[in-house]
Design a protein around this motif. Structure first.
Motif, PDB file in Angstrom:
ATOM      1  N   GLY A  36      36.817  46.418  54.309  1.00 39.22           N
ATOM      2  CA  GLY A  36      37.479  47.635  53.971  1.00 39.22           C
ATOM      3  C   GLY A  36      38.899  47.506  53.634  1.00 39.22           C
ATOM      4  N   HIS A  37      39.338  46.370  53.661  1.00 35.46           N
ATOM      5  CA  HIS A  37      40.912  46.320  53.182  1.00 35.46           C
ATOM      6  C   HIS A  37      40.899  45.183  52.088  1.00 35.46           C
ATOM      7  CE1 HIS A  37      41.764  42.273  55.209  1.00 35.46           C
ATOM      8  NE2 HIS A  37      40.758  42.659  56.144  1.00 35.46           N
ATOM      9  N   ASP A  38      42.148  45.052  51.467  1.00 35.91           N
ATOM     10  CA  ASP A  38      42.302  43.998  50.803  1.00 35.91           C
ATOM     11  C   ASP A  38      43.969  43.731  51.139  1.00 35.91           C
ATOM     12  OD1 ASP A  38      43.819  46.321  49.470  1.00 35.91           O
ATOM     13  OD2 ASP A  38      42.758  45.977  47.323  1.00 35.91           O
ATOM     14  N   GLU A  39      44.773  43.204  50.047  1.00 34.66           N
ATOM     15  CA  GLU A  39      45.983  43.025  50.355  1.00 34.66           C
ATOM     16  C   GLU A  39      47.166  44.179  50.069  1.00 34.66           C
ATOM     17  OE1 GLU A  39      47.118  40.360  51.911  1.00 34.66           O
ATOM     18  OE2 GLU A  39      44.972  39.764  52.164  1.00 34.66           O
ATOM     19  N   THR A  80      42.045  40.601  47.041  1.00 28.10           N
ATOM     20  CA  THR A  80      43.365  40.168  47.168  1.00 28.10           C
ATOM     21  C   THR A  80      44.117  41.026  46.286  1.00 28.10           C
ATOM     22  OG1 THR A  80      43.088  38.615  44.801  1.00 28.10           O
ATOM     23  CG2 THR A  80      42.757  37.468  47.129  1.00 28.10           C
ATOM     24  N   GLY A  81      43.696  42.217  45.948  1.00 23.10           N
ATOM     25  CA  GLY A  81      44.189  43.282  45.166  1.00 23.10           C
ATOM     26  C   GLY A  81      45.287  43.908  45.835  1.00 23.10           C
ATOM     27  N   LEU A  82      46.163  44.367  45.243  1.00 22.88           N
ATOM     28  CA  LEU A  82      47.458  45.081  45.613  1.00 22.88           C
ATOM     29  C   LEU A  82      47.643  46.481  45.276  1.00 22.88           C
ATOM     30  CD1 LEU A  82      49.975  41.934  44.785  1.00 22.88           C
ATOM     31  CD2 LEU A  82      49.432  42.782  47.076  1.00 22.88           C
ATOM     32  N   SER A  83      46.634  47.148  44.606  1.00 23.13           N
ATOM     33  CA  SER A  83      46.499  48.505  44.620  1.00 23.13           C
ATOM     34  C   SER A  83      45.414  49.376  45.091  1.00 23.13           C
ATOM     35  CB  SER A  83      46.581  48.854  42.932  1.00 23.13           C
ATOM     36  OG  SER A  83      45.289  48.405  42.289  1.00 23.13           O
ATOM     37  N   GLY A  84      44.885  48.819  46.060  1.00 22.54           N
ATOM     38  CA  GLY A  84      43.592  49.453  46.552  1.00 22.54           C
ATOM     39  C   GLY A  84      42.400  49.566  45.903  1.00 22.54           C
ATOM     40  N   GLY A  85      42.055  48.736  44.796  1.00 19.01           N
ATOM     41  CA  GLY A  85      40.974  49.022  43.670  1.00 19.01           C
ATOM     42  C   GLY A  85      39.820  48.499  44.714  1.00 19.01           C
ATOM     43  N   ALA A  86      39.700  47.787  45.539  1.00 15.64           N
ATOM     44  CA  ALA A  86      38.610  47.215  46.209  1.00 15.64           C
ATOM     45  C   ALA A  86      38.273  48.175  47.360  1.00 15.64           C
ATOM     46  CB  ALA A  86      38.476  45.871  46.360  1.00 15.64           C
ATOM     47  N   LEU A  87      39.066  49.049  47.563  1.00 14.44           N
ATOM     48  CA  LEU A  87      38.810  49.771  48.941  1.00 14.44           C
ATOM     49  C   LEU A  87      37.751  50.930  49.011  1.00 14.44           C
ATOM     50  CD1 LEU A  87      42.675  50.456  49.927  1.00 14.44           C
ATOM     51  CD2 LEU A  87      41.166  48.633  50.560  1.00 14.44           C
ATOM     52  N   SER A  88      36.852  50.863  49.935  1.00 12.02           N
ATOM     53  CA  SER A  88      35.841  52.069  49.835  1.00 12.02           C
ATOM     54  C   SER A  88      36.247  53.527  50.511  1.00 12.02           C
ATOM     55  CB  SER A  88      34.648  51.441  50.572  1.00 12.02           C
ATOM     56  OG  SER A  88      34.086  50.259  50.326  1.00 12.02           O
ATOM     57  N   GLY A 148      36.322  37.379  38.391  1.00 11.13           N
ATOM     58  CA  GLY A 148      35.960  38.844  38.154  1.00 11.13           C
ATOM     59  C   GLY A 148      36.908  39.755  38.386  1.00 11.13           C
ATOM     60  N   GLY A 149      37.718  39.833  39.847  1.00 12.05           N
ATOM     61  CA  GLY A 149      38.657  40.510  40.112  1.00 12.05           C
ATOM     62  C   GLY A 149      39.936  40.478  39.083  1.00 12.05           C
ATOM     63  N   ASN A 150      40.103  39.376  38.314  1.00 16.19           N
ATOM     64  CA  ASN A 150      41.008  39.222  37.329  1.00 16.19           C
ATOM     65  C   ASN A 150      40.542  39.946  36.227  1.00 16.19           C
ATOM     66  OD1 ASN A 150      41.732  35.599  37.747  1.00 16.19           O
ATOM     67  ND2 ASN A 150      42.251  37.140  39.102  1.00 16.19           N
ATOM     68  N   VAL A 151      39.220  40.018  35.896  1.00 17.94           N
ATOM     69  CA  VAL A 151      38.753  40.876  34.726  1.00 17.94           C
ATOM     70  C   VAL A 151      39.004  42.400  35.200  1.00 17.94           C
ATOM     71  CG1 VAL A 151      36.813  41.504  33.325  1.00 17.94           C
ATOM     72  CG2 VAL A 151      37.013  39.042  34.025  1.00 17.94           C
ATOM     73  N   ALA A 152      38.784  42.599  36.303  1.00 20.00           N
ATOM     74  CA  ALA A 152      38.753  44.264  36.694  1.00 20.00           C
ATOM     75  C   ALA A 152      40.371  44.757  36.490  1.00 20.00           C
ATOM     76  CB  ALA A 152      38.444  44.411  38.076  1.00 20.00           C
ATOM     77  N   GLU A 153      41.189  43.803  36.856  1.00 20.31           N
ATOM     78  CA  GLU A 153      42.649  44.082  36.821  1.00 20.31           C
ATOM     79  C   GLU A 153      43.543  43.731  35.575  1.00 20.31           C
ATOM     80  OE1 GLU A 153      43.674  46.108  39.023  1.00 20.31           O
ATOM     81  OE2 GLU A 153      41.974  46.111  40.417  1.00 20.31           O
ATOM     82  N   ASN A 154      42.639  43.024  34.767  1.00 15.21           N
ATOM     83  CA  ASN A 154      43.463  42.398  33.526  1.00 15.21           C
ATOM     84  C   ASN A 154      44.540  41.589  34.191  1.00 15.21           C
ATOM     85  OD1 ASN A 154      43.879  41.692  31.042  1.00 15.21           O
ATOM     86  ND2 ASN A 154      45.188  43.395  30.395  1.00 15.21           N
ATOM     87  N   SER A 155      44.278  40.728  34.825  1.00 14.07           N
ATOM     88  CA  SER A 155      45.402  40.007  35.505  1.00 14.07           C
ATOM     89  C   SER A 155      46.322  39.042  34.678  1.00 14.07           C
ATOM     90  CB  SER A 155      44.722  39.176  36.731  1.00 14.07           C
ATOM     91  OG  SER A 155      44.163  39.951  37.599  1.00 14.07           O
ATOM     92  N   GLY A 425      51.961  46.130  35.365  1.00 15.29           N
ATOM     93  CA  GLY A 425      51.762  45.062  34.219  1.00 15.29           C
ATOM     94  C   GLY A 425      50.374  44.321  34.587  1.00 15.29           C
ATOM     95  N   GLU A 426      49.994  44.114  35.876  1.00 17.74           N
ATOM     96  CA  GLU A 426      48.959  43.515  36.234  1.00 17.74           C
ATOM     97  C   GLU A 426      48.151  43.713  37.633  1.00 17.74           C
ATOM     98  OE1 GLU A 426      50.550  39.382  36.146  1.00 17.74           O
ATOM     99  OE2 GLU A 426      51.635  39.530  38.094  1.00 17.74           O
ATOM    100  N   HIS A 427      48.793  44.621  38.552  1.00 24.45           N
ATOM    101  CA  HIS A 427      48.071  44.815  39.790  1.00 24.45           C
ATOM    102  C   HIS A 427      47.017  45.965  39.731  1.00 24.45           C
ATOM    103  CE1 HIS A 427      51.702  43.018  42.227  1.00 24.45           C
ATOM    104  NE2 HIS A 427      50.978  42.184  41.487  1.00 24.45           N
ATOM    105  N   GLY A 428      47.085  46.909  38.665  1.00 22.51           N
ATOM    106  CA  GLY A 428      46.310  47.992  38.247  1.00 22.51           C
ATOM    107  C   GLY A 428      46.900  49.284  39.047  1.00 22.51           C
ATOM    108  N   ILE A 429      45.972  50.357  38.664  1.00 21.43           N
ATOM    109  CA  ILE A 429      46.418  51.554  39.310  1.00 21.43           C
ATOM    110  C   ILE A 429      45.729  51.798  40.628  1.00 21.43           C
ATOM    111  CG2 ILE A 429      46.396  53.997  39.159  1.00 21.43           C
ATOM    112  CD1 ILE A 429      48.470  52.555  37.502  1.00 21.43           C
ATOM    113  N   GLY A 430      44.462  51.528  40.619  1.00 15.30           N
ATOM    114  CA  GLY A 430      43.697  51.600  41.999  1.00 15.30           C
ATOM    115  C   GLY A 430      43.915  52.943  42.912  1.00 15.30           C
ATOM    116  N   PHE A 431      44.162  52.750  44.012  1.00 15.87           N
ATOM    117  CA  PHE A 431      44.297  54.007  44.714  1.00 15.87           C
ATOM    118  C   PHE A 431      45.507  54.383  45.016  1.00 15.87           C
ATOM    119  CE2 PHE A 431      44.609  55.082  49.571  1.00 15.87           C
ATOM    120  CZ  PHE A 431      44.301  56.527  49.487  1.00 15.87           C
ATOM    121  N   VAL A 432      46.595  53.570  45.325  1.00  9.11           N
ATOM    122  CA  VAL A 432      47.751  53.705  45.736  1.00  9.11           C
ATOM    123  C   VAL A 432      48.835  54.347  44.554  1.00  9.11           C
ATOM    124  CG1 VAL A 432      47.744  52.275  47.638  1.00  9.11           C
ATOM    125  CG2 VAL A 432      48.715  51.334  45.576  1.00  9.11           C
TER     126      VAL A 432
END
Length: 472
Positions: A36-39, A80-88, A148-155, A425-432
């Motif tokens: 339920g958490h990432d970074e 390892t994401g920093l924008s909450g993209g993998a949070l349920s 795959g996470g790098n693809v999702a976030e365009n790391s 630039g690379e962390h994405g928008i995600g939840f936060v």
């Protein structure tokens, strides 16, 4: 944020067990909390079920079932994401991709690799390097993040300044759509002007448009030499100013990283075996690398860089003479985020501007901190104009942390957009970051994005609660 979790019927759980097998479905609360958490800060949104599919067909069947029951599905990689993209955010099913961990084919003739998304990025890079091949994208979390996470976030990473980001290396993707269909988005060719570019639409879509199950990447020959230097500056703004000047002198470094004083001093306390002398009046450092195959050319480029740096107030430049010294400096840089996190509760922003505007962005960050009472530690990929802004809670009250910091972030983002930059630039928008999106996009632009989402995911089951701002 709280959300009402949809009850998952026992019939659905039984069907999921039939799809993946009882050993690969988890209902235990401790396991769900782990997934339920990432970074991202200290956030935790446990799913109700964790499933670990072993093949593409299973994923197709899972999302078809989720559509039938209208249950959310959140794709999860290395967390390892920093924008909450993998949070349920809305509970439901956490779809872990960790068993998709094979490099399927290395095509040395065409300089390509086909990989599954659960391969750790550094494992992929190291495996290719053994064959003299180079996949340049190197996010700081490369030792634990999934490709795959790098693809999702365009790391991106340190070497994006010369070599580009994830999108620049993706030729083709196998994707399970939110409705269960399995497609390939492109072709294994370097040129493709056939129809809409579905491949690039998927890159950076943060797991909201489809679940990537195979990735075709183009590769480069591995560079054989590099020169690495650490440059101390008495003024942080001058360090930022020097970045653009290096490029205007005709040099494209393979990496150009910015670190404020606290970023280095905090990290040296956090990481064992790395010690860099930092003078009393030093405010910031640039870590500069040039790479290639001809040492004499690299030394000429390094000399040109030194000529540029003579125009600024700097202390003695540290050249990394050995591989151990180079590895130590990169270890220091890559550990900054973890070191900052170990010091305090924090929020990390990921603004990016045209590189010449980097000093203006840095000033805006510090001005916002003074106005709203927070301390910030900044570092990042200066060569790209990408500044990682770590806002430190420290001894701020909980009330100020909740009310004042968002006001400061709004001002930072407005200045970023005014400078022709953008929010991430690379962390994405995600939840936060989603509620800041109207700063960067008009209602028309956001409506177009939402319309694309609805075409791919008509029932809204795939990674809901991400990217788009909450409806008022």
């Amino acid at each position: 944020m709280t959300s009402t979790l949809k009850n998952i019927p026992n019939t659905m759980i039984a069907q999921l067990q039939q799809i993946v097998g009882q050993s690969f479905l988890f209902l235990d609360q401790d396991i769900c909390k782990q997934y339920g958490h990432d970074e991202t800060e200290d956030l935790n949104f446990p799913p109700q079920i964790v499933v670990k599919p072993q093949n593409t067909q299973q994923i197709s069947e899972i999302v078809k079932l989720a559509n039938h029951y209208h249950v959310p599905v959140t794709p999860i990689g290395g967390r390892t994401g920093l924008s909450g993209g993998a949070l349920s955010i809305h509970g439901g099913i956490a779809l872990s991709m960790e068993l998709f961990n094979s490099i399927l084919e290395i095509d040395e003739k065409n300089l390509q690799v086909i990989t599954q998304p659960g391969v750790i990025t550094q494992v992929l890079r190291d495996t290719l390097a053994q064959k003299g091949l180079f996949y340049p994208v190197d996010p700081s979390s490369q030792g634990s993040c999934f490709i795959g996470g790098n693809v999702a976030e365009n790391s991106g990473g340190a070497r994006a300044v010369k070599y580009g980001v994830t999108k620049d290396y993706i030729l083709n993707l196998e994707v399970v759509l939110p409705t269960g269909e399995i497609i390939w988005t492109g072709a294994n060719t370097l040129k493709n002007a056939t129809g809409y570019n579905l491949t690039q639409l998927m890159v950076g879509s943060e797991g909201t448009l489809g679940i990537v199950t195979q990735i075709v990447l183009k590769l480069l020959p591995l560079p054989t030499h590099n020169v690495l230097m650490l440059v101390p500056f008495y003024q942080a703004t001058q360090a930022c100013e020097a970045v653009s000047a290096i490029f205007r002198a005709g040099i494209t470094p393979s990496a150009l990283e910015f670190m404020e004083r606290d970023a280095i001093t905090w990290t040296m306390k956090y990481v064992d075996g790395v010690n860099v002398p930092v003078g009393d009046n030093i405010q910031a450092h640039l870590l500069i690398e040039v790479d290639g195959n001809y040492p004499e050319i690299l030394f000429q480029e390094a000399e040109k860089i030194m000529n540029v740096l003579e125009n600024y107030e700097i202390d003695e430049i540290l050249f990394a003479d050995t591989e151990d010294q180079k590895n130590a400096l990169w270890k220091l840089r890559r550990a900054v985020g973890e070191a900052v996190k170990s010091n305090s509760i924090y929020k990390e922003e990921d603004a990016v501007v045209p590189r010449y505007e980097l000093p203006t962005l840095l000033k805006a960050v510090k001005d916002a901190g003074k106005k709203y009472g927070f301390h910030s530690v900044c570092y990042g990929h200066a060569g790209d104009g990408n500044l990682h802004i770590n806002i430190i809670k420290g001894d701020m009250s909980d009330a100020d942390w909740q009310t004042q910091v968002p006001k400061g972030i709004v001002e930072i983002f407005k200045e970023t957009v005014r400078l022709k930059g953008t929010l991430s630039g690379e962390h994405g928008i995600g939840f936060v970051q989603k509620n800041y999106m109207p700063i960067a996009f008009s209602k028309v632009e956001l409506s177009l994005m939402k319309a694309i989402k609805s075409v791919f995911d008509p029932n809204g089951i795939l990674n809901p609660g991400k990217i788009f701002p909450d409806e008022n």
